[in-house]
Design a protein around this motif. Structure first.
Motif, PDB file in Angstrom:
ATOM      1  N   GLY A 218       0.735   2.130   5.928  1.00  7.38           N
ATOM      2  CA  GLY A 218       1.512   2.241   4.696  1.00  7.38           C
ATOM      3  C   GLY A 218       1.159   3.481   3.897  1.00  7.38           C
ATOM      4  N   SER A 219      -0.129   3.777   3.789  1.00 12.37           N
ATOM      5  CA  SER A 219      -0.572   4.955   3.055  1.00 12.37           C
ATOM      6  C   SER A 219      -0.091   6.236   3.724  1.00 12.37           C
ATOM      7  CB  SER A 219      -2.103   4.961   2.964  1.00 12.37           C
ATOM      8  OG  SER A 219      -2.574   6.114   2.330  1.00 12.37           O
ATOM      9  N   THR A 220      -0.183   6.297   5.049  1.00 13.05           N
ATOM     10  CA  THR A 220       0.243   7.494   5.782  1.00 13.05           C
ATOM     11  C   THR A 220       1.747   7.705   5.680  1.00 13.05           C
ATOM     12  OG1 THR A 220      -1.589   7.171   7.352  1.00 13.05           O
ATOM     13  CG2 THR A 220       0.195   8.650   8.025  1.00 13.05           C
TER      14      THR A 220
ATOM     15  N   THR B 226       0.829  -1.204   0.000  1.00 15.31           N
ATOM     16  CA  THR B 226       0.000   0.000   0.000  1.00 15.31           C
ATOM     17  C   THR B 226       0.865   1.256   0.000  1.00 15.31           C
ATOM     18  OG1 THR B 226      -1.632  -1.214   1.311  1.00 15.31           O
ATOM     19  CG2 THR B 226      -1.937   1.160   1.126  1.00 15.31           C
ATOM     20  N   GLY B 227       1.976   1.204   0.747  1.00 13.24           N
ATOM     21  CA  GLY B 227       2.869   2.352   0.797  1.00 13.24           C
ATOM     22  C   GLY B 227       3.468   2.668  -0.567  1.00 13.24           C
ATOM     23  N   ILE B 228       3.947   1.647  -1.265  1.00 19.58           N
ATOM     24  CA  ILE B 228       4.526   1.867  -2.597  1.00 19.58           C
ATOM     25  C   ILE B 228       3.461   2.371  -3.564  1.00 19.58           C
ATOM     26  CG2 ILE B 228       5.584   0.723  -4.579  1.00 19.58           C
ATOM     27  CD1 ILE B 228       6.990  -1.139  -2.600  1.00 19.58           C
ATOM     28  N   PHE B 229       2.282   1.782  -3.492  1.00 14.63           N
ATOM     29  CA  PHE B 229       1.191   2.166  -4.398  1.00 14.63           C
ATOM     30  C   PHE B 229       0.824   3.636  -4.235  1.00 14.63           C
ATOM     31  CE2 PHE B 229      -3.534   2.216  -5.168  1.00 14.63           C
ATOM     32  CZ  PHE B 229      -3.461   2.076  -6.546  1.00 14.63           C
ATOM     33  N   VAL B 230       0.639   4.072  -2.987  1.00 14.29           N
ATOM     34  CA  VAL B 230       0.263   5.471  -2.730  1.00 14.29           C
ATOM     35  C   VAL B 230       1.420   6.413  -3.060  1.00 14.29           C
ATOM     36  CG1 VAL B 230      -0.427   7.113  -0.928  1.00 14.29           C
ATOM     37  CG2 VAL B 230      -1.440   4.817  -0.987  1.00 14.29           C
ATOM     38  N   PHE B 231       2.638   5.987  -2.772  1.00 10.42           N
ATOM     39  CA  PHE B 231       3.798   6.834  -3.060  1.00 10.42           C
ATOM     40  C   PHE B 231       3.941   7.078  -4.563  1.00 10.42           C
ATOM     41  CE2 PHE B 231       8.251   7.173  -4.354  1.00 10.42           C
ATOM     42  CZ  PHE B 231       8.632   8.302  -3.668  1.00 10.42           C
ATOM     43  N   VAL B 232       3.839   6.019  -5.357  1.00  9.96           N
ATOM     44  CA  VAL B 232       4.018   6.158  -6.807  1.00  9.96           C
ATOM     45  C   VAL B 232       2.942   7.061  -7.408  1.00  9.96           C
ATOM     46  CG1 VAL B 232       3.938   4.912  -8.999  1.00  9.96           C
ATOM     47  CG2 VAL B 232       5.225   3.976  -7.082  1.00  9.96           C
ATOM     48  N   GLY B 233       1.680   6.810  -7.044  1.00 11.24           N
ATOM     49  CA  GLY B 233       0.603   7.634  -7.579  1.00 11.24           C
ATOM     50  C   GLY B 233       0.671   9.066  -7.105  1.00 11.24           C
ATOM     51  N   GLY B 234       0.994   9.260  -5.819  1.00 13.46           N
ATOM     52  CA  GLY B 234       1.104  10.615  -5.280  1.00 13.46           C
ATOM     53  C   GLY B 234       2.274  11.377  -5.865  1.00 13.46           C
ATOM     54  N   ALA B 235       3.392  10.687  -6.081  1.00  7.80           N
ATOM     55  CA  ALA B 235       4.564  11.341  -6.670  1.00  7.80           C
ATOM     56  C   ALA B 235       4.259  11.805  -8.088  1.00  7.80           C
ATOM     57  CB  ALA B 235       5.749  10.374  -6.680  1.00  7.80           C
ATOM     58  N   ASN B 236       3.499  11.023  -8.816  1.00  8.46           N
ATOM     59  CA  ASN B 236       3.113  11.430 -10.169  1.00  8.46           C
ATOM     60  C   ASN B 236       2.267  12.708 -10.136  1.00  8.46           C
ATOM     61  OD1 ASN B 236       2.563  10.833 -13.150  1.00  8.46           O
ATOM     62  ND2 ASN B 236       0.494  10.844 -12.312  1.00  8.46           N
ATOM     63  N   ALA B 237       1.342  12.792  -9.175  1.00  5.11           N
ATOM     64  CA  ALA B 237       0.487  13.978  -9.064  1.00  5.11           C
ATOM     65  C   ALA B 237       1.286  15.207  -8.657  1.00  5.11           C
ATOM     66  CB  ALA B 237      -0.636  13.719  -8.063  1.00  5.11           C
ATOM     67  N   LEU B 238       2.228  15.043  -7.734  1.00  3.61           N
ATOM     68  CA  LEU B 238       2.995  16.179  -7.240  1.00  3.61           C
ATOM     69  C   LEU B 238       4.052  16.635  -8.242  1.00  3.61           C
ATOM     70  CD1 LEU B 238       3.396  15.025  -3.552  1.00  3.61           C
ATOM     71  CD2 LEU B 238       2.076  16.986  -4.348  1.00  3.61           C
ATOM     72  N   ALA B 239       4.599  15.716  -8.991  1.00  3.13           N
ATOM     73  CA  ALA B 239       5.626  16.082  -9.970  1.00  3.13           C
ATOM     74  C   ALA B 239       5.040  16.856 -11.143  1.00  3.13           C
ATOM     75  CB  ALA B 239       6.328  14.829 -10.475  1.00  3.13           C
ATOM     76  N   HIS B 240       3.731  16.729 -11.339  1.00  5.44           N
ATOM     77  CA  HIS B 240       3.068  17.405 -12.457  1.00  5.44           C
ATOM     78  C   HIS B 240       1.904  18.252 -11.951  1.00  5.44           C
ATOM     79  CE1 HIS B 240       5.375  14.807 -15.156  1.00  5.44           C
ATOM     80  NE2 HIS B 240       4.999  13.794 -14.408  1.00  5.44           N
ATOM     81  N   ARG B 241       2.126  18.951 -10.848  1.00  2.12           N
ATOM     82  CA  ARG B 241       1.040  19.682 -10.217  1.00  2.12           C
ATOM     83  C   ARG B 241       0.721  21.003 -10.901  1.00  2.12           C
ATOM     84  NH1 ARG B 241       2.337  21.513  -4.233  1.00  2.12           N
ATOM     85  NH2 ARG B 241       0.363  22.548  -4.590  1.00  2.12           N
ATOM     86  N   TYR B 242       1.661  21.568 -11.607  1.00  2.52           N
ATOM     87  CA  TYR B 242       1.438  22.861 -12.222  1.00  2.52           C
ATOM     88  C   TYR B 242       0.848  22.680 -13.621  1.00  2.52           C
ATOM     89  CZ  TYR B 242       4.399  24.379  -8.408  1.00  2.52           C
ATOM     90  OH  TYR B 242       4.919  24.600  -7.166  1.00  2.52           O
ATOM     91  N   PRO B 243      -0.002  23.606 -14.061  1.00  6.12           N
ATOM     92  CA  PRO B 243      -0.639  23.475 -15.384  1.00  6.12           C
ATOM     93  C   PRO B 243       0.351  23.259 -16.518  1.00  6.12           C
ATOM     94  CG  PRO B 243      -1.647  25.249 -14.125  1.00  6.12           C
ATOM     95  CD  PRO B 243      -0.468  24.801 -13.337  1.00  6.12           C
ATOM     96  N   SER B 244       1.505  23.921 -16.449  1.00  5.09           N
ATOM     97  CA  SER B 244       2.478  23.782 -17.528  1.00  5.09           C
ATOM     98  C   SER B 244       3.075  22.389 -17.578  1.00  5.09           C
ATOM     99  CB  SER B 244       3.599  24.816 -17.352  1.00  5.09           C
ATOM    100  OG  SER B 244       4.243  24.635 -16.098  1.00  5.09           O
ATOM    101  N   ASP B 245       3.042  21.685 -16.448  1.00  7.56           N
ATOM    102  CA  ASP B 245       3.611  20.343 -16.380  1.00  7.56           C
ATOM    103  C   ASP B 245       2.544  19.262 -16.362  1.00  7.56           C
ATOM    104  OD1 ASP B 245       6.150  21.448 -16.207  1.00  7.56           O
ATOM    105  OD2 ASP B 245       6.035  21.592 -14.023  1.00  7.56           O
ATOM    106  N   ALA B 246       1.281  19.663 -16.529  1.00  7.39           N
ATOM    107  CA  ALA B 246       0.188  18.706 -16.405  1.00  7.39           C
ATOM    108  C   ALA B 246       0.316  17.605 -17.462  1.00  7.39           C
ATOM    109  CB  ALA B 246      -1.151  19.415 -16.562  1.00  7.39           C
TER     110      ALA B 246
END
Length: 253
Positions: free
Chosen positions: A82-84, A4-24
């Motif tokens: 794991g998620s936290t 669960t930790g790896i799953f949430v980390f990978v998905g969350g990292a993708n969202a945070l790495a592309h959080r700005y409109p120019s990087d969407a």
């Protein structure tokens, strides 16, 4: 907890790495990240603990007696921890951005809360129905279960990612929400997936065919050979019986 930790980390990292409109990035790319990571983790950890990374599906499978109820509390506790921990890691690595709210699943306007619950119910129902069929039924092809489940996550996120975030998993939503301090609409991601997963397991339990009964040998020195061309089994003497018969012929008995 690790899965669960790896799953949430990978998905969350993708969202945070592309959080700005120019990087969407397109929703299809986000869906691939979630789906492929889920598939990889299923293949990596299913033979150890079943790779349960979703409290909703854990409870749902326990209801239909595919998971012992005594294991449910520890499963859910580990999933939430794991998620936290994954969310805390994201906050540390992306500290320059100030918060990790892009990693938190939220209802996207103009979607109403009842609509969001319905969406989470439906996509979780589809995911759990697939999991129940390919992972718990003896007739399913076990080698393909991870691909099937990962593919469902991909198309569910594609169709619902821009509406509710396509969570399908309370743990995925709770961990980032706690770390970000953002609890708005969190109940949607608990109620929707919970009802969807339970409905799916009950539905497949109703559809599941009973296990075929294998007939036992009728004699001690005989074995039963089943042939698909015949409805009745053919009884063939065992090796010991054949040897005794040959010995009798040699002695002319």
């Amino acid at each position: 907890m690790l899965g669960t930790g790896i799953f949430v980390f990978v998905g969350g990292a993708n969202a945070l790495a592309h959080r700005y409109p120019s990087d969407a990035v397109p929703i299809e790319s986000t869906a691939l990240v979630w789906g492929l990571s889920f598939m990889v983790l299923k293949y990596s950890l299913a033979h150890i603990s079943g790779a349960f990374m979703n409290p909703a599906s854990t409870i749902a499978f326990a209801i239909v007696k595919k998971v012992p109820w005594r294991n449910v509390p520890i499963f859910i506790l580990c999933q939430l921890i794991g998620s936290t921990l994954a969310a805390l890691t994201l906050r540390l690595l992306f500290h320059s951005q100030g918060d990790i709210r892009p990693a938190v699943t939220q209802v996207i306007p103009p979607t109403t809360l009842p609509q969001a619950v319905a969406w989470e119910f439906l996509i979780t129902f589809i995911l759990t129905l697939t999991s129940a069929s390919v992972a718990t039924d003896s007739r399913a092809h076990k080698m393909l279960f991870g691909i099937a489940i990962g593919a469902v996550v991909i198309f569910n996120v594609i169709i619902a990612g821009d509406i509710t975030g396509g969570a399908m998993n309370p743990a995925r939503s709770i961990g980032p929400a706690v770390v970000a301090g953002e609890y708005k609409d969190l109940w949607v991601y608990i109620v929707g997936p919970g009802l969807g997963a339970t409905s799916a397991t009950l539905t497949y339990d109703f559809l599941r065919l009973p296990e075929p009964e294998q007939e036992k040998p009728s004699t001690k020195n005989a074995k039963i050979i089943f042939n698909e061309l015949y409805t009745e089994p053919q009884v063939q003497p065992s090796f010991e019986a054949k040897s005794i018969e040959k010995f009798r012929k040699v002695l002319h008995v």
